[in-house]
Design a protein around this motif. Sequence first.
Motif, PDB file in Angstrom:
ATOM      1  N   ALA A 439      60.664  79.735  87.147  1.00  0.00           N
ATOM      2  CA  ALA A 439      61.157  80.277  85.882  1.00  0.00           C
ATOM      3  C   ALA A 439      61.279  79.158  84.858  1.00  0.00           C
ATOM      4  N   VAL A 440      60.457  79.220  83.840  1.00  0.00           N
ATOM      5  CA  VAL A 440      60.513  78.248  82.741  1.00  0.00           C
ATOM      6  C   VAL A 440      60.253  78.994  81.435  1.00  0.00           C
ATOM      7  N   ASN A 441      60.729  78.422  80.348  1.00  0.00           N
ATOM      8  CA  ASN A 441      60.483  79.012  79.042  1.00  0.00           C
ATOM      9  C   ASN A 441      59.022  78.800  78.656  1.00  0.00           C
ATOM     10  N   MET A 442      58.349  79.895  78.326  1.00  0.00           N
ATOM     11  CA  MET A 442      56.947  79.851  77.907  1.00  0.00           C
ATOM     12  C   MET A 442      56.069  79.237  79.007  1.00  0.00           C
ATOM     13  N   GLY A 443      56.271  79.682  80.238  1.00  0.00           N
ATOM     14  CA  GLY A 443      55.510  79.172  81.365  1.00  0.00           C
ATOM     15  C   GLY A 443      54.105  79.756  81.416  1.00  0.00           C
ATOM     16  N   GLU A 444      53.348  79.329  82.394  1.00  0.00           N
ATOM     17  CA  GLU A 444      51.970  79.761  82.571  1.00  0.00           C
ATOM     18  C   GLU A 444      51.890  81.283  82.656  1.00  0.00           C
ATOM     19  N   GLY A 445      51.067  81.882  81.794  1.00  0.00           N
ATOM     20  CA  GLY A 445      50.858  83.326  81.819  1.00  0.00           C
ATOM     21  C   GLY A 445      52.046  84.150  81.383  1.00  0.00           C
ATOM     22  N   TRP A 446      52.998  83.532  80.678  1.00  0.00           N
ATOM     23  CA  TRP A 446      54.227  84.256  80.331  1.00  0.00           C
ATOM     24  C   TRP A 446      53.936  85.543  79.559  1.00  0.00           C
ATOM     25  N   GLU A 447      52.964  85.480  78.641  1.00  0.00           N
ATOM     26  CA  GLU A 447      52.732  86.631  77.772  1.00  0.00           C
ATOM     27  C   GLU A 447      52.166  87.819  78.551  1.00  0.00           C
ATOM     28  N   SER A 448      51.169  87.567  79.396  1.00  0.00           N
ATOM     29  CA  SER A 448      50.560  88.665  80.152  1.00  0.00           C
ATOM     30  C   SER A 448      51.568  89.299  81.100  1.00  0.00           C
ATOM     31  N   ILE A 449      52.351  88.466  81.766  1.00  0.00           N
ATOM     32  CA  ILE A 449      53.344  88.980  82.719  1.00  0.00           C
ATOM     33  C   ILE A 449      54.414  89.777  81.983  1.00  0.00           C
ATOM     34  N   ALA A 450      54.916  89.218  80.881  1.00  0.00           N
ATOM     35  CA  ALA A 450      55.980  89.884  80.132  1.00  0.00           C
ATOM     36  C   ALA A 450      55.484  91.181  79.507  1.00  0.00           C
ATOM     37  N   ARG A 451      54.235  91.169  79.030  1.00  0.00           N
ATOM     38  CA  ARG A 451      53.713  92.385  78.423  1.00  0.00           C
ATOM     39  C   ARG A 451      53.582  93.497  79.455  1.00  0.00           C
ATOM     40  N   PHE A 452      53.112  93.146  80.666  1.00  0.00           N
ATOM     41  CA  PHE A 452      53.048  94.132  81.746  1.00  0.00           C
ATOM     42  C   PHE A 452      54.437  94.680  82.062  1.00  0.00           C
ATOM     43  N   ALA A 453      55.417  93.776  82.186  1.00  0.00           N
ATOM     44  CA  ALA A 453      56.775  94.203  82.522  1.00  0.00           C
ATOM     45  C   ALA A 453      57.361  95.091  81.427  1.00  0.00           C
ATOM     46  N   ALA A 454      57.117  94.743  80.165  1.00  0.00           N
ATOM     47  CA  ALA A 454      57.659  95.522  79.062  1.00  0.00           C
ATOM     48  C   ALA A 454      57.068  96.927  79.041  1.00  0.00           C
ATOM     49  N   GLN A 455      55.761  97.027  79.240  1.00  0.00           N
ATOM     50  CA  GLN A 455      55.128  98.337  79.227  1.00  0.00           C
ATOM     51  C   GLN A 455      55.533  99.171  80.429  1.00  0.00           C
ATOM     52  N   ALA A 456      55.872  98.492  81.529  1.00  0.00           N
ATOM     53  CA  ALA A 456      56.313  99.209  82.718  1.00  0.00           C
ATOM     54  C   ALA A 456      57.813  99.503  82.682  1.00  0.00           C
ATOM     55  N   GLY A 457      58.518  98.967  81.719  1.00  0.00           N
ATOM     56  CA  GLY A 457      59.961  99.184  81.634  1.00  0.00           C
ATOM     57  C   GLY A 457      60.749  98.381  82.652  1.00  0.00           C
ATOM     58  N   LEU A 458      60.221  97.214  83.065  1.00  0.00           N
ATOM     59  CA  LEU A 458      60.876  96.396  84.091  1.00  0.00           C
ATOM     60  C   LEU A 458      61.451  95.127  83.472  1.00  0.00           C
TER      61      LEU A 458
END
Length: 538
Positions: A439-458
């Motif tokens: 867990a780091v701020n702006m880590g590798e692939g943060w955007e793709s992972i976060a976008r998936f989680a946001a769209q999934a509601g997780l």
Amino acid sequence: MLGASVVLVVFGLGPLDPRNQGWLLAGPLGPDPVQLWLGWTYFARAPWGWPPGANPDYGLELGTAIYFADTIPLLALALKALRGLVEVPQYVGPWLLACGVLQGLVGWRLLGRATGDPLARAAGAGLLALQPMLINRMAGHTPMAGQWTLLLALWLALDPGRAARRGLAWGALLAATSLIHSYLLAMAVSIWLADWLRRVLARRPRLGLAIEALAVPAAVLAALWTGGFFLLGSGLDTGPGSDRGGYGTWNFDLLAFLDGGMWSGLLPDLPDPGHWEAGSSYLGLGGLLLLAAGALAWARRPMALPRRLWPLTAALLGLLAFAVTQRVTLGGALMAELPLPAWLLDRLDVLRNAERMAWPLAYALMVGAVALADRAWGGRRVGWLLLGLLALQWVDLRPGLAFRHGLVAGAPSGVPQRLFDPFWAEAAGRYVRVRAVPAVNMGEGWESIARFAAQAGLPTDSVYMARVDEVAAAALRARVAAELRDGRYEPGTLYVLRDAASLALARGSHDPTRDLLRQADGYWVLAPGWSERIAEGR
């Protein structure tokens, strides 16, 4: 209309539609609009917290509040309060249009302190709106487009009379600015302090000034608390060793106002310090010629600086000194480096992107130049002069405007897909949170992972925040590493492994008959209890 036209030329009509999210997420604008969209997406659907700006699902242990996701809390709080009445997937486009309109409108009012000629005020307001330091922030760090707050602060500070309810006006302005962006707040507070000191020196009623000195900071603190600013335990200081740099990394070069960079089609690109903000302080050829006209007008009819402007001038020069930082550069070449103690540098890191602090001086210089020109030649002539300078400014900035228009032209209206493996859709219904390891701020692939989680509601700890609590981040990394090492996985958690060490821990602890360890779209994913969840239909 002049302020709005700048926004429409750069962005077109598409981003004004709140349903159009793709232009924020397509990529060319950088990570900041994505950060805002993610922060707002999580905040909009979450129940209210305490304080109201709390936003724990975006970041989990790293998450704090909408304040540090740069979501423009002033709008996020208001729109969440209207949830159920109106759904707003994105409000950045309407915000930018509002900023253009307000930049022009407040510029008109501010220039009324310098000239009474309508043409001079209108053309001057257009010149204040057609500025790279404003447009550059619109096409990236969008909360910083609220530079109309700086013009409004200058307008209040230049009021020569006993403005009724001045303290109330300052309190409202600074509270609103607190809920837009901290850099704008720091600049506006400096101008307020100068105005307050001016009135003290003028022996204005002391009781009212004493009340204002208490009430205005109280309003600011209340606004910051509402936005969740105080939820961050530590992390405001990035420190000189930060990988993003500390104070002095983003300094204002002494030629910054003259550096046409990629903005100008008429002036050369000068050498600069090479940081992210470099080149965005260019005033445009029209702005530079306005300053030259002001200097010529002063030479024709010299005048001393009125005493009532001394505090404001000192504040603006102080902001400029802060912007220059301890690393003084001229055309990118280091001229001097002042020895500042480490403890002071750590404190100054709070406003590490120091070049921005020169903005109030730039606006004040242009307004002052109009006032001097009006005094020397009369408002009617100055009106035609400013109209010509506005046209020249437009011609000069066409390369920069065209480039920024190209960043959003043709962007899809929907949310662009980043992860295509069917695994993600299956996992979205079987897990309750997503962790990116480490867990780091702006880590590798943060955007793709976060976008998936946001769209999934997780909820997820894959984030990009303006500031994070590094103590909390270190504790989280240690805890998750222990979970992976011992095989005692957090129930309902999907792990995305971002480094070789985490993958090695997962390989050594997972049970292949129960847990799934596989690659999906280039990411190693550990799905604990996958077989059981499949069997149970979860």
